[in-house]
Design a protein around this motif. Sequence first.
Motif, short mmCIF file in Angstrom:
data_model
loop_
_atom_site.label_atom_id
_atom_site.label_comp_id
_atom_site.label_asym_id
_atom_site.label_seq_id
_atom_site.Cartn_x
_atom_site.Cartn_y
_atom_site.Cartn_z
N TYR A 29 0.85 -1.19 0.00
CA TYR A 29 0.00 0.00 0.00
C TYR A 29 0.89 1.24 0.00
O TYR A 29 1.93 1.25 0.64
CB TYR A 29 -0.90 0.01 1.23
CG TYR A 29 -1.67 -1.28 1.39
CD1 TYR A 29 -2.73 -1.59 0.54
CD2 TYR A 29 -1.32 -2.23 2.35
CE1 TYR A 29 -3.43 -2.79 0.65
CE2 TYR A 29 -2.02 -3.42 2.47
CZ TYR A 29 -3.07 -3.69 1.62
OH TYR A 29 -3.74 -4.88 1.73
N PRO A 30 0.49 2.31 -0.70
CA PRO A 30 1.31 3.53 -0.72
C PRO A 30 1.62 4.00 0.69
O PRO A 30 0.81 3.88 1.60
CB PRO A 30 0.44 4.54 -1.47
CG PRO A 30 -0.51 3.70 -2.26
CD PRO A 30 -0.74 2.45 -1.47
N LEU A 38 9.21 1.19 -3.59
CA LEU A 38 8.50 0.55 -4.68
C LEU A 38 7.16 0.10 -4.11
O LEU A 38 7.11 -0.67 -3.16
CB LEU A 38 9.27 -0.67 -5.20
CG LEU A 38 10.63 -0.40 -5.84
CD1 LEU A 38 11.34 -1.71 -6.17
CD2 LEU A 38 10.48 0.45 -7.09
N SER A 39 6.07 0.63 -4.66
CA SER A 39 4.74 0.34 -4.14
C SER A 39 3.92 -0.41 -5.19
O SER A 39 3.96 -0.07 -6.38
CB SER A 39 4.03 1.64 -3.76
OG SER A 39 2.70 1.39 -3.38
N LEU A 40 3.16 -1.38 -4.74
CA LEU A 40 2.30 -2.15 -5.64
C LEU A 40 1.37 -1.22 -6.42
O LEU A 40 1.08 -1.47 -7.59
CB LEU A 40 1.50 -3.18 -4.84
CG LEU A 40 0.57 -4.09 -5.63
CD1 LEU A 40 1.33 -4.88 -6.69
CD2 LEU A 40 -0.17 -5.03 -4.70
N ALA A 41 0.94 -0.14 -5.81
CA ALA A 41 0.02 0.80 -6.46
C ALA A 41 0.64 1.44 -7.71
O ALA A 41 -0.08 1.92 -8.59
CB ALA A 41 -0.39 1.89 -5.47
N ASP A 42 1.96 1.44 -7.82
CA ASP A 42 2.65 2.06 -8.96
C ASP A 42 2.90 1.09 -10.11
O ASP A 42 3.53 1.46 -11.10
CB ASP A 42 3.99 2.66 -8.50
CG ASP A 42 3.79 3.77 -7.49
OD1 ASP A 42 2.75 4.47 -7.56
OD2 ASP A 42 4.67 3.93 -6.64
N ARG A 69 6.67 -4.56 3.32
CA ARG A 69 5.51 -4.21 4.14
C ARG A 69 4.22 -4.56 3.42
O ARG A 69 3.96 -4.08 2.32
CB ARG A 69 5.54 -2.71 4.45
CG ARG A 69 4.48 -2.27 5.43
CD ARG A 69 4.55 -0.79 5.70
NE ARG A 69 5.85 -0.42 6.24
CZ ARG A 69 6.33 0.82 6.27
NH1 ARG A 69 5.61 1.81 5.77
NH2 ARG A 69 7.51 1.07 6.78
N GLY A 70 3.41 -5.41 4.07
CA GLY A 70 2.12 -5.80 3.49
C GLY A 70 1.61 -7.04 4.19
O GLY A 70 2.13 -7.44 5.24
N ALA A 73 0.60 -12.81 2.20
CA ALA A 73 0.58 -13.26 0.81
C ALA A 73 1.44 -12.35 -0.07
O ALA A 73 1.97 -12.79 -1.09
CB ALA A 73 -0.85 -13.30 0.28
N PHE A 74 1.65 -11.13 0.35
CA PHE A 74 2.46 -10.17 -0.40
C PHE A 74 3.94 -10.26 -0.02
O PHE A 74 4.80 -10.29 -0.89
CB PHE A 74 1.94 -8.74 -0.13
CG PHE A 74 2.73 -7.66 -0.80
CD1 PHE A 74 2.54 -7.37 -2.14
CD2 PHE A 74 3.66 -6.92 -0.09
CE1 PHE A 74 3.28 -6.36 -2.76
CE2 PHE A 74 4.40 -5.91 -0.70
CZ PHE A 74 4.21 -5.64 -2.04
N ILE A 75 4.24 -10.29 1.27
CA ILE A 75 5.65 -10.15 1.70
C ILE A 75 6.48 -11.43 1.54
O ILE A 75 7.68 -11.34 1.27
CB ILE A 75 5.78 -9.60 3.13
CG1 ILE A 75 5.15 -10.52 4.17
CG2 ILE A 75 5.21 -8.20 3.22
CD1 ILE A 75 5.32 -10.06 5.61
#
Length: 158
Positions: A29-30, A38-42, A69-70, A73-75
């Motif tokens: 998340y931003p 580096l953010s998934l939102a980008d 950070r997340g 399932a993300f990290i």
Amino acid sequence: MSHSATTHPFSVPRYDQRSEPADLLVTQYPDASPTEQLSLADFADARALQRAVLARLELARCGLRVELRGDEAFIWPLQAMARAAGLDDEEIVLSHVPGQRQVFCVHCARCQPSGSAATLTCAHCGVQLEVRRHFSQRLGAYLGVCIDADQPYAQVRP
């Protein structure tokens, strides 16, 4: 057995709350952070973010500190990538936020995303699973076993 072992089993990950800033923050998340981020939102999707993280790690020098950070399932897939790129555990900080986690079905040997529920139906083989408090760092997933071991496929067979 100590009280801390019963409240937090050895097989469940612990997430550090380190105050040292990381050189690179990879976040689901931003985040308003002065650190390189580096953010998934980008990115278009998680694969695109993972490619960008790999490209950044290829340019890294010894001692790079990365914070992931997340949700789990993300990290955890990113942690595996960072380890494969040569970072050691002291260079990777995992900052967990509640959300999705991966569950490994022992019946079909496949992982699937899940919330925090104690049970779920395997999306691949249809077996009703109990999610155990056992976590595989290699897979980045919790162990899912059949709720009724005497009839593991009873729910999916006619």
